[in-house]
Enzyme design. Structure first.
Site, PDB file in Angstrom:
ATOM      1  N   CYS B  79      78.171  20.851  11.877  1.00 35.14           N
ATOM      2  CA  CYS B  79      77.431  20.638  10.825  1.00 35.14           C
ATOM      3  C   CYS B  79      77.110  21.592   9.272  1.00 35.14           C
ATOM      4  O   CYS B  79      77.764  23.067   9.493  1.00 35.14           O
ATOM      5  CB  CYS B  79      76.008  19.658  10.937  1.00 35.14           C
ATOM      6  SG  CYS B  79      75.613  18.441   8.760  1.00 35.14           S
ATOM      7  N   HIS B 184      78.986  15.570  13.590  1.00 36.22           N
ATOM      8  CA  HIS B 184      78.299  15.414  14.489  1.00 36.22           C
ATOM      9  C   HIS B 184      79.148  14.754  15.419  1.00 36.22           C
ATOM     10  O   HIS B 184      78.737  13.646  15.776  1.00 36.22           O
ATOM     11  CB  HIS B 184      76.960  14.815  13.912  1.00 36.22           C
ATOM     12  CG  HIS B 184      76.350  15.542  13.330  1.00 36.22           C
ATOM     13  ND1 HIS B 184      75.551  16.369  13.554  1.00 36.22           N
ATOM     14  CD2 HIS B 184      76.318  15.525  12.027  1.00 36.22           C
ATOM     15  CE1 HIS B 184      74.895  16.931  11.931  1.00 36.22           C
ATOM     16  NE2 HIS B 184      75.687  16.141  11.572  1.00 36.22           N
ATOM     17  N   GLU B 186      78.225  15.043  17.962  1.00 37.38           N
ATOM     18  CA  GLU B 186      77.303  14.518  19.516  1.00 37.38           C
ATOM     19  C   GLU B 186      76.878  13.237  18.925  1.00 37.38           C
ATOM     20  O   GLU B 186      76.169  12.128  19.754  1.00 37.38           O
ATOM     21  CB  GLU B 186      76.219  15.230  19.638  1.00 37.38           C
ATOM     22  CG  GLU B 186      74.617  15.291  18.253  1.00 37.38           C
ATOM     23  CD  GLU B 186      75.292  16.493  17.279  1.00 37.38           C
ATOM     24  OE1 GLU B 186      76.530  16.308  17.327  1.00 37.38           O
ATOM     25  OE2 GLU B 186      74.600  16.897  16.402  1.00 37.38           O
TER      26      GLU B 186
END
Lengths: 252, 205
Positions: B79, B184, B186
């Site tokens: 990001c 992202h 994650e």
């Protein structure tokens, strides 16, 4: 193309998932961590955890549940309930929440949205609003839908977005629990007034209610529901396959 | 061991959890020695470019980070962390980045249709434009989770995937051992965990 999001909402009390029907009665459903994993594995685009505990002991349990969920579930997680200060933002963000949803806290302290947006960025500040028609006007209700604040809803939402809220969850008390579809009139009024994502909540009873929502209001970004998912009345995978058939952009 | 660079920007709990979930030993650190000891380095970040760049440069971590990058250690920016890998950022002013990848970071409002909401928030699909080891497990059209108002603009040779939000935006980049993803991983479910797994398998030179 960005997809429409399907979001199960988990109301958590004393470490368990419960769902209020018209906010009146509650029934135990399941373990929040297990349910969150199940939804994540079965196509949910995001999860909302709502802390409906009042006591500080309950808050500790909730925080632990949140941490355990974030260790195991890797989709965006929004947390709401009992958020009344920047410290509350910090508490849930440090346990793995990605976005924080504010409801009564913003009504009590209108500076909160601005302060939180400045500290954490608008992308993690969600304004959640419970709205009900009163004498032909949309009124904001506080305290879990029990208290009429007298505040006109569209103006309130516009103000919150102006102050830095990056997303809106619009929950219609009029359609919540009725299972006859989302409150399209109310959603249209809000979607036409703000330029941040709007999540529709309250009233979904079937797959077709979501199809109608996204066809009728292309500006609406997401649909949220609880009990129809928890009780298996609607499977998220079936819903998403149906959305694809209807050419609604969806992540499969 | 994987080192997540902690320079005071954003929350790292989920990121750390995602590496633990794929069986990787991971630490969150602001100690330059840890960056030297680590096999791989993750540069995270949320917020505004200028503010984050200033924190990174004043943390004393940018120099060891750049020297590890030059030594060939795999580095992944996520990001805003990806945006900081570039030469310059134009968010509330003009700021220098780490200059590990040529290019700059500008508002997406300049290139997307006016009716689209900003930030782009939600799941969007990847179009692979150049091969990259991080996609060794990924299928064409995989969906990943984005939250951003700014994007990287750079020569196409560095772009490994784009995403379409009214215009093709840079979704991921690579310059040798330097990797960056705008989205992202994650928060992108199994697709995201697979991308992290693949990153963890890149051979360390």
């Amino acid at each position: 193309m960005i997809t429409k999001r399907i979001i199960p909402c988990l109301d958590v009390k004393n470490g368990r998932v419960v769902k209020g029907v018209n906010f009146r009665w509650l029934s135990d459903v399941s373990s929040p961590v297990e349910l969150a994993k199940f939804y994540s594995d079965n196509g949910a685009d995001e999860l909302v955890f709502y802390d409906i505990t009042a006591s500080s002991d309950g808050r500790k349990i909730f925080t632990e549940v949140l941490r355990e969920t974030a260790r195991n579930v890797f989709i965006p997680l929004t947390v709401g309930g009992g958020i009344s200060s920047v410290n509350d933002f910090e508490r849930v963000l440090s346990c793995g929440a990605d976005k924080v949803s504010v409801n009564t806290g913003a009504i009590m302290n209108p500076e909160l949205i601005h302060e939180a947006a400045k500290l954490y960025g608008s992308q993690c500040v969600v304004i959640s609003v419970d709205v009900k028609r009163v004498n032909g006007e949309f009124h904001v209700f506080s305290r879990g839908g029990r208290n009429d604040t007298g505040i006109e809803a569209v103006g309130w939402i516009k103000r919150c977005v102006h102050d830095g809220a990056g997303e809106v969850v619009l929950n219609s008390i009029d359609t919540d629990g009725v299972k006859k579809g989302f409150d399209l009139e109310m959603l249209k009024a809000v979607c036409n007034s703000v330029n941040v994502p709007v999540i529709a909540s309250g009233g979904a009873g079937s797959i077709e209610d979501f199809i109608t929502l996204f066809h009728e209001i292309p500006k609406c970004d997401a649909g949220l529901a609880a009990s129809i998912f928890h009780f298996g009345e609607v499977s998220i995978m079936d819903l998403k396959l149906r959305m694809k058939e209807e050419n609604i952009p969806v992540r499969l | 061991m994987i080192a997540i660079v902690n320079y005071g920007v954003g929350n790292l709990f989920s990121l750390k959890s995602s590496f633990s979930a794929i069986g990787q030993k991971v630490i969150i650190t602001s100690d330059p020695e840890d960056l030297k000891d680590a096999d791989r380095i993750i540069l995270p970040g949320v917020g505004a470019f200028g503010d984050a760049a200033e924190k990174l440069f004043s943390s004393g971590l940018s120099k060891p980070l750049i020297s590890e990058a030059r030594n060939g250690k795999p580095i992944l920016g996520i990001c805003l962390g990806m945006q900081l890998l570039f030469s310059k950022g134009y968010e509330f002013g003009e700021y220098d980045g780490l200059n590990l990848i040529p290019g700059d970071v500008r508002a997406i409002s300049g290139v997307i249709p006016k009716n689209l909401k900003i930030p782009q928030m939600g799941w969007n699909s990847l179009k692979f434009t150049n091969p990259s080891e991080i996609y060794s497990r990924s299928k064409k059209g995989s969906y990943v989770y984005f939250v951003h108002s700014y994007a990287a603009f750079c020569p196409s040779e560095y772009i490994t995937a784009t995403t379409n939000y009214g215009a093709d935006l840079t979704a991921s980049v690579q310059n040798g051992n330097i990797y960056g993803v705008q989205y992202h991983p994650e928060k992108s479910g199994n697709v995201g965990l697979d991308i992290l797994r693949s990153f963890c398998e890149i051979e360390v030179k």
